[in-house]
Design a protein around this motif. Structure first.
Motif, short mmCIF file in Angstrom:
data_model
loop_
_atom_site.label_atom_id
_atom_site.label_comp_id
_atom_site.label_asym_id
_atom_site.label_seq_id
_atom_site.Cartn_x
_atom_site.Cartn_y
_atom_site.Cartn_z
N SER A 25 23.88 43.96 17.40
CA SER A 25 23.59 45.41 17.56
C SER A 25 22.92 45.51 18.78
CB SER A 25 23.08 46.18 16.53
OG SER A 25 23.90 46.17 15.43
N HIS A 40 27.67 44.63 20.98
CA HIS A 40 27.49 45.82 20.13
C HIS A 40 28.68 46.57 20.19
CE1 HIS A 40 27.63 48.07 24.13
NE2 HIS A 40 27.69 49.05 23.15
N LEU A 87 25.20 50.90 17.89
CA LEU A 87 26.62 49.58 17.63
C LEU A 87 27.88 50.53 17.62
CD1 LEU A 87 26.20 48.80 13.99
CD2 LEU A 87 25.12 50.58 14.76
#
Length: 251
Positions: free
Chosen positions: A35, A52, A168
């Motif tokens: 992320s 991400h 994310l």
């Protein structure tokens, strides 16, 4: 049906599904590794700028599985047409540059907000470096802070949360795809949830962008990175506007 999806769109969907299953059932630490954290957070790594885009909300938390379902369904709805129109190379460029645009705009706003927090803490005579240290995902020491006023505690907590909360999802890249579709096919009529009549794409996208900007500036409601959507859409619009002049080269 899945076999009829062109290769780039199909592979992106497959990778997202595989990463989602692995990160939820086999290796949950992928959420910390892949992320995208704020670039000056102790948890940031350069690869997160790309990775991400393949991470989505944890199963059973926040929007949960609906996050990846909605994103992949949207990509499935708009991606194949653009991939066939632009060709694989330019479609891939569109997708990833839109994701990068999302990361950049979201963190540009993050930078402004975090710098303000740092300045306010320093004005109170506190050391922001203390919070940066404690925000590291690998930190195992005490979480006690030196702030002893309500304002100092609140600022410290806000900075801590900002450094620990990653962005994310494929939404930024997909917003770029949708914006490019709208630019190339503005008169296409789309059905929107809760609206009983089809509306042309060129009328829908501006409203979505305006709302996203408003929500992003006033606060990311519900944990949604609205400004990331705007960044992705802006890149998609700019690329498609340029390519539209030379569409005959793609056909």
């Amino acid at each position: 049906m899945f076999n009829n999806i062109p290769p780039i769109t199909k592979n992106i969907i497959i990778i997202n599904i595989v990463v989602y299953l692995v990160s939820n059932f086999l290796y949950t630490d992928l959420y910390n590794l892949l992320s995208a954290y704020y670039p000056f957070s102790p948890n940031f790594h350069s690869w997160q700028v790309i990775t991400h885009m393949f991470m989505h909300a944890k199963l059973g938390k926040g929007t949960g599985i609906m996050h990846i379902i909605f994103n992949m369904f949207t990509l499935y709805s708009f991606g194949p047409i653009l991939e066939q129109t632009l060709g694989e190379k330019k479609y891939l460029i569109l997708y990833f540059l839109s994701g990068l645009g999302a990361f950049f705009l979201f963190n540009l706003w993050n930078f402004v907000e975090i710098q303000q927090m740092v300045s306010d803490l320093e004005h109170l005579g506190l050391n922001p470096a203390e919070i940066f240290t404690k925000a590291n995902n690998n930190y195992t020491g005490s979480l006690e802070i030196s702030a002893n006023t309500n304002e100092g505690v609140e600022l410290s907590q806000n900075l801590y949360n900002a450094l620990k909360s990653p962005m994310l999802g494929a939404s930024g890249a997909i917003f770029g795809v949708v914006a490019a579709f709208t630019t190339l096919y503005p008169d296409t009529k789309l059905m929107i949830m809760f609206i009983p009549i089809p509306i042309k794409a060129k009328y829908i996208m501006p409203v979505v962008i305006i709302v996203s900007i408003a929500l992003g500036v006033t606060g990311n409601v519900g944990g949604v990175a609205h400004l990331a959507h705007v960044g992705g859409a802006l890149v998609g619009f700019l690329l498609a506007s340029n390519w539209r002049k030379h569409l005959y080269r793609f056909n």
